[in-house]
Design a protein around this motif. Sequence first.
Motif, PDB file in Angstrom:
ATOM      1  N   GLY A 133      20.329  12.504 -31.868  1.00 24.61           N
ATOM      2  CA  GLY A 133      20.553  11.467 -30.825  1.00 24.61           C
ATOM      3  C   GLY A 133      22.021  10.883 -30.891  1.00 24.61           C
ATOM      4  O   GLY A 133      22.276   9.823 -30.392  1.00 24.61           O
ATOM      5  N   LEU A 134      22.930  11.762 -31.571  1.00 27.88           N
ATOM      6  CA  LEU A 134      24.146  11.226 -31.586  1.00 27.88           C
ATOM      7  C   LEU A 134      25.183  11.618 -30.527  1.00 27.88           C
ATOM      8  O   LEU A 134      25.030  12.808 -29.895  1.00 27.88           O
ATOM      9  CB  LEU A 134      24.803  11.644 -32.968  1.00 27.88           C
ATOM     10  CG  LEU A 134      24.188  11.123 -34.210  1.00 27.88           C
ATOM     11  CD1 LEU A 134      24.834  11.726 -35.510  1.00 27.88           C
ATOM     12  CD2 LEU A 134      24.072   9.482 -34.383  1.00 27.88           C
ATOM     13  N   GLU A 135      25.988  10.641 -30.166  1.00 29.18           N
ATOM     14  CA  GLU A 135      27.133  11.136 -29.174  1.00 29.18           C
ATOM     15  C   GLU A 135      27.981  12.236 -29.574  1.00 29.18           C
ATOM     16  O   GLU A 135      28.332  12.166 -30.928  1.00 29.18           O
ATOM     17  CB  GLU A 135      27.471   9.879 -28.380  1.00 29.18           C
ATOM     18  CG  GLU A 135      26.567   9.030 -27.765  1.00 29.18           C
ATOM     19  CD  GLU A 135      25.760   9.701 -26.796  1.00 29.18           C
ATOM     20  OE1 GLU A 135      24.786   9.034 -26.167  1.00 29.18           O
ATOM     21  OE2 GLU A 135      26.371  10.577 -26.104  1.00 29.18           O
ATOM     22  N   ALA A 136      28.996  12.563 -28.587  1.00 32.27           N
ATOM     23  CA  ALA A 136      29.927  13.438 -29.059  1.00 32.27           C
ATOM     24  C   ALA A 136      31.124  12.647 -30.072  1.00 32.27           C
ATOM     25  O   ALA A 136      31.401  11.462 -29.580  1.00 32.27           O
ATOM     26  CB  ALA A 136      30.713  14.128 -27.764  1.00 32.27           C
ATOM     27  N   GLY A 137      31.412  13.068 -31.113  1.00 35.45           N
ATOM     28  CA  GLY A 137      32.572  12.580 -31.944  1.00 35.45           C
ATOM     29  C   GLY A 137      31.724  11.519 -32.915  1.00 35.45           C
ATOM     30  O   GLY A 137      32.375  11.077 -33.904  1.00 35.45           O
ATOM     31  N   GLU A 138      30.379  11.127 -32.595  1.00 34.00           N
ATOM     32  CA  GLU A 138      29.756   9.956 -33.437  1.00 34.00           C
ATOM     33  C   GLU A 138      29.568  10.672 -35.086  1.00 34.00           C
ATOM     34  O   GLU A 138      29.554   9.943 -35.747  1.00 34.00           O
ATOM     35  CB  GLU A 138      28.549   9.616 -32.712  1.00 34.00           C
ATOM     36  CG  GLU A 138      27.965   8.290 -33.503  1.00 34.00           C
ATOM     37  CD  GLU A 138      26.717   7.651 -32.602  1.00 34.00           C
ATOM     38  OE1 GLU A 138      26.538   8.375 -31.725  1.00 34.00           O
ATOM     39  OE2 GLU A 138      26.149   6.432 -33.311  1.00 34.00           O
ATOM     40  N   VAL A 178      18.333   7.963 -20.527  1.00 35.34           N
ATOM     41  CA  VAL A 178      17.244   7.331 -21.059  1.00 35.34           C
ATOM     42  C   VAL A 178      16.032   8.300 -21.452  1.00 35.34           C
ATOM     43  O   VAL A 178      15.196   8.270 -22.325  1.00 35.34           O
ATOM     44  CB  VAL A 178      16.523   6.448 -19.636  1.00 35.34           C
ATOM     45  CG1 VAL A 178      15.249   5.538 -20.322  1.00 35.34           C
ATOM     46  CG2 VAL A 178      17.763   5.516 -19.725  1.00 35.34           C
ATOM     47  N   VAL A 179      15.750   9.406 -20.492  1.00 27.26           N
ATOM     48  CA  VAL A 179      14.780  10.143 -20.884  1.00 27.26           C
ATOM     49  C   VAL A 179      14.896  10.918 -22.128  1.00 27.26           C
ATOM     50  O   VAL A 179      13.977  11.284 -23.038  1.00 27.26           O
ATOM     51  CB  VAL A 179      14.417  11.163 -19.594  1.00 27.26           C
ATOM     52  CG1 VAL A 179      13.517  12.204 -19.877  1.00 27.26           C
ATOM     53  CG2 VAL A 179      14.053  10.439 -18.409  1.00 27.26           C
ATOM     54  N   ARG A 180      16.163  11.215 -22.179  1.00 25.03           N
ATOM     55  CA  ARG A 180      16.412  11.900 -23.501  1.00 25.03           C
ATOM     56  C   ARG A 180      16.210  11.052 -24.832  1.00 25.03           C
ATOM     57  O   ARG A 180      15.574  11.650 -25.815  1.00 25.03           O
ATOM     58  CB  ARG A 180      17.831  12.242 -23.437  1.00 25.03           C
ATOM     59  CG  ARG A 180      18.417  13.107 -24.773  1.00 25.03           C
ATOM     60  CD  ARG A 180      19.782  13.296 -24.568  1.00 25.03           C
ATOM     61  NE  ARG A 180      20.398  14.053 -25.817  1.00 25.03           N
ATOM     62  CZ  ARG A 180      21.691  14.416 -26.024  1.00 25.03           C
ATOM     63  NH1 ARG A 180      22.425  14.066 -25.083  1.00 25.03           N
ATOM     64  NH2 ARG A 180      22.112  14.809 -27.138  1.00 25.03           N
ATOM     65  N   VAL A 181      16.535   9.980 -24.898  1.00 26.28           N
ATOM     66  CA  VAL A 181      16.203   9.020 -26.121  1.00 26.28           C
ATOM     67  C   VAL A 181      14.997   8.798 -25.916  1.00 26.28           C
ATOM     68  O   VAL A 181      14.348   9.026 -27.264  1.00 26.28           O
ATOM     69  CB  VAL A 181      17.054   7.687 -25.753  1.00 26.28           C
ATOM     70  CG1 VAL A 181      16.603   6.743 -26.922  1.00 26.28           C
ATOM     71  CG2 VAL A 181      18.399   7.795 -25.593  1.00 26.28           C
ATOM     72  N   LEU A 182      14.139   8.683 -25.033  1.00 23.39           N
ATOM     73  CA  LEU A 182      12.782   8.304 -25.176  1.00 23.39           C
ATOM     74  C   LEU A 182      11.829   9.582 -25.775  1.00 23.39           C
ATOM     75  O   LEU A 182      11.091   9.678 -26.477  1.00 23.39           O
ATOM     76  CB  LEU A 182      11.991   7.944 -23.855  1.00 23.39           C
ATOM     77  CG  LEU A 182      12.403   6.606 -23.290  1.00 23.39           C
ATOM     78  CD1 LEU A 182      11.865   6.630 -21.906  1.00 23.39           C
ATOM     79  CD2 LEU A 182      12.231   5.557 -24.450  1.00 23.39           C
ATOM     80  N   GLY A 203      21.325  24.723 -36.184  1.00 25.51           N
ATOM     81  CA  GLY A 203      20.657  24.001 -35.210  1.00 25.51           C
ATOM     82  C   GLY A 203      21.650  22.868 -34.739  1.00 25.51           C
ATOM     83  O   GLY A 203      22.466  22.340 -35.814  1.00 25.51           O
ATOM     84  N   ARG A 204      21.828  22.337 -33.789  1.00 21.46           N
ATOM     85  CA  ARG A 204      22.603  21.214 -33.209  1.00 21.46           C
ATOM     86  C   ARG A 204      21.993  19.834 -33.873  1.00 21.46           C
ATOM     87  O   ARG A 204      21.318  19.203 -33.029  1.00 21.46           O
ATOM     88  CB  ARG A 204      22.754  21.210 -31.926  1.00 21.46           C
ATOM     89  CG  ARG A 204      23.367  22.380 -31.257  1.00 21.46           C
ATOM     90  CD  ARG A 204      23.986  22.514 -30.078  1.00 21.46           C
ATOM     91  NE  ARG A 204      24.544  23.964 -29.429  1.00 21.46           N
ATOM     92  CZ  ARG A 204      25.779  24.252 -29.934  1.00 21.46           C
ATOM     93  NH1 ARG A 204      26.343  23.470 -30.569  1.00 21.46           N
ATOM     94  NH2 ARG A 204      26.152  25.480 -29.511  1.00 21.46           N
ATOM     95  N   LEU A 205      22.558  19.795 -35.216  1.00 18.82           N
ATOM     96  CA  LEU A 205      21.906  18.359 -35.824  1.00 18.82           C
ATOM     97  C   LEU A 205      22.150  17.075 -35.139  1.00 18.82           C
ATOM     98  O   LEU A 205      21.468  16.288 -35.000  1.00 18.82           O
ATOM     99  CB  LEU A 205      22.193  18.624 -37.339  1.00 18.82           C
ATOM    100  CG  LEU A 205      21.555  17.378 -38.064  1.00 18.82           C
ATOM    101  CD1 LEU A 205      20.047  17.497 -38.344  1.00 18.82           C
ATOM    102  CD2 LEU A 205      22.266  17.597 -39.699  1.00 18.82           C
ATOM    103  N   GLY A 259      31.899  19.167 -39.456  1.00 17.97           N
ATOM    104  CA  GLY A 259      32.168  17.881 -39.333  1.00 17.97           C
ATOM    105  C   GLY A 259      32.516  17.497 -37.882  1.00 17.97           C
ATOM    106  O   GLY A 259      32.467  16.376 -37.354  1.00 17.97           O
ATOM    107  N   ALA A 260      33.330  18.569 -37.138  1.00 19.70           N
ATOM    108  CA  ALA A 260      33.512  18.183 -35.779  1.00 19.70           C
ATOM    109  C   ALA A 260      32.284  18.338 -34.843  1.00 19.70           C
ATOM    110  O   ALA A 260      32.341  17.247 -34.117  1.00 19.70           O
ATOM    111  CB  ALA A 260      34.520  19.314 -35.403  1.00 19.70           C
TER     112      ALA A 260
END
Length: 847
Positions: free
Chosen positions: A78-83, A39-43, A71-73, A104-105
């Motif tokens: 805010g994307l999850e792994a694999g999203e 939650v903190v990360r999203v905010l 950079g870790r785009l 892509g991965a």
Amino acid sequence: VKEEKKGGAGRAGERRRRRWEPCGARAAAAAMVVCVRAVVRVLVLQAAWALGGGQVRYSVPEEAKGGTVVGRLAQDLGLEAGEAEARRLRLVAQGRRASVEVSGASGALVVSSRLDREELCGKSAPCALRLEVLLERPLRVFHVEVEVTDINDNAPLFPAATKNLSIPELITMPGSRFPLEGASDADIGANAQLSYTLSPSEHFALDLQRSEEHLESLFLVLTKGLDRESLAEHRLVLTATDGGRPALTGTVELLVSVLDANDNAPQFNQSVYKVRLPEDSVEGTLVAHVGATDPDEGINHEFSFSVVSLVPAAKRDVFSIDPMSGEIRLRDTLDFEEVRFYELQIEAQDKGTPPLSGHCKVVLEVLDVNDNAPEVWVTSLSVPVPEDASVGTVVALLSVSDRDSGANGRVRCAVWPPAPFGLVATFAGSYSLVLREALDRERVSEYEVEVRAEDGGAPPLRASRGLRVPVSDVNDNAPAFAQAVYTVLARENNAAGAELARLWARDPDEAGNGRVSYSVAEGGAGAGSGSGAGWRPASSYVSVDAESGRLWALRPLDYEELQVLQFEVRAVDAGEPPLCGNATVQLFVVDENDNAPALLPPAGGGPGPWAAGEASASVVAKIRAVDADSGYNAWLRYELWEPRGKGPFRVGLYSGEVSTARALEEADGPRQRLLIVVRDHGEPSRSATATLSVSLVEGAEAALSAAAAGGAAATNVWLVVAICAVSSLFLLAVVLYAGAEGGAAAAAAATNVCEVGSWSYSQRQSRSLCVADGAGKSDLMVFSPNCPPPPGPAAENASAEKGPSLSPYSSGTVGCPFFFILFLLLVFCFPMAFHGMLVIEMMCLWK
């Protein structure tokens, strides 16, 4: 991101510390910590995204190796792994090679090819790659800025490896300045900050000057007088060192030749000339007119102008100078977007020996004009658009730019036609083409959209980009029949499988949504529809072809069983969900003459035996018949087939009544056999035959006077003669009256004629006669037809049928002589005839 990485390291350590805790507590605590941190990360990400204006910024040094992570785009978005791979996270190019790509991965932004800041941006700082990142499901666009930082990979470079200078001895005083062309460094910032050093010399020193325009001027300063006899040539090394770490250097050798005589060098009117020219200046435009003077005389007084150096050096061919007049003109075009300032070092050198020279500087500022039209790029296009797409749906993403500056570079965008699409600005120079109104593919199946861009220049420049936006179909139209009610006529006894009609329903949708199939929905016929018993569904009589809509008969139709069949036909499309439409079909069965007349039994057993000698035109019997058909096919007529000729009986043509055609005689025999044919009016006609037996018996009067039969017969003859005589006298009186009155009486009295079948009669021509035949008496109505009746028994039967319906009354004006003569006839003739009849009767009785 750094805080996030630190947090990740802390979480790893914390997990190691909790490894020995109980399983239940450790799992609950871990779940709570993960939830809170998520939650903190999203905010934090949303706050950072809002403060950053929706843009992610990275920096990467130039010359970074391929595969280097910029950079870790995906993580920063805010994307999850694999999203990232599932939602097709990717970059959108805008006309030039980006040198970076999205893995892509992992969703990381990595270096894909060589990054050379000088090649990408030249001297511009900062050097930023502005990228657009697309994310699908749902479609979103993010703006990423990658700053390529400079590294000290370029050493200072002088225009030439050797620079030759000629300085006269003696007359060149200490403090004299000689311009030198400085070095250039392709790097920027500190890496391009150059410092100069001169090899040790007791005669020369360096002087570096910086102007208000941040342009550097380098001079070689004479610190001590030269003596050619002691040293005719001085070799110096000028070194340029940049500010990088480690520093890079470049050198040029200065070869100074000491000359004799000519102690006055040309002097310019101004040391610096400042000029401003618009970038659309044409070739040959005068840039500046420099002037100089030389106090010497003769050949030492003559001098010529030349351009000794130019910044930037790559644009040396842009300018030319007239060596005699000092006019500087353009040889090529200017481009504000490429170079905004030019610095020219002008030299005036005399023709003395040795030659002396003076120097000045021309600074040219290029003014921007609106010479670049806007550019419109389509970065993403999502077509076709379903016709049920909601308002606000993003159809395309566009990028708009203008290379001009100021008002000339401010761009306004619009879309044409203004409906049903509109533009929404999402970022500086970025627009979304969105749906503003509902679509209807059946009305417009494809749109040609034009995005128009116009800058703020005077006059403004415009650009446009066309888009083809097809509209995909959805099943929003139900099939509709051409008629709400179809009336179909079908002859009975049709063949099974015969085509009765063709129905058609229109569905404006396309493909499967517009493909219509037909079926019989409901309807039927019951006992009330015909002679059949029970209710039968319409599907037992007819069928409709599912594809063509052709209506087929499943079996032969019988009018006597079914007259009207009403049912519904349903048209259903192949859409999802399917839509349907209905039409009512009224099937009328047309009668065919397929039933012969059927005879009915006589009512009440018939009239019984018939007495001979009875009066004519009496009804003997009535033939009754019915026909199961209808209309003309059920209209019956009766014909006496046997005996033919002038028999004692006749039959009514349409009534079927058998009556006497004349008085019966003993010669007719005791029994009569009549063959009667009943026919309908169909094509071809059908018939039935009835046989009627008539028995003749003697009447009551005949039994009482059997002995005097012969005398009675003679008496009857005389009676007939008397009646004929009286009738002749009456007819003679009528003829005489008609001749006396002439045509006046006929014109005065209107004649009414009534048509009945093939007969007509006149009211004024009707008259009554009384005829006696033995004991039987009957009143006869005699009339004359307007046209002769057709010969044969049918005409006789018709006259018998139509006779009772004619009126016996007469009308007209009758004169006094006519009544007088009629009165005399009645007074004299009828009593005489009556007395004669009495005498004859008495004579017969006496005999």
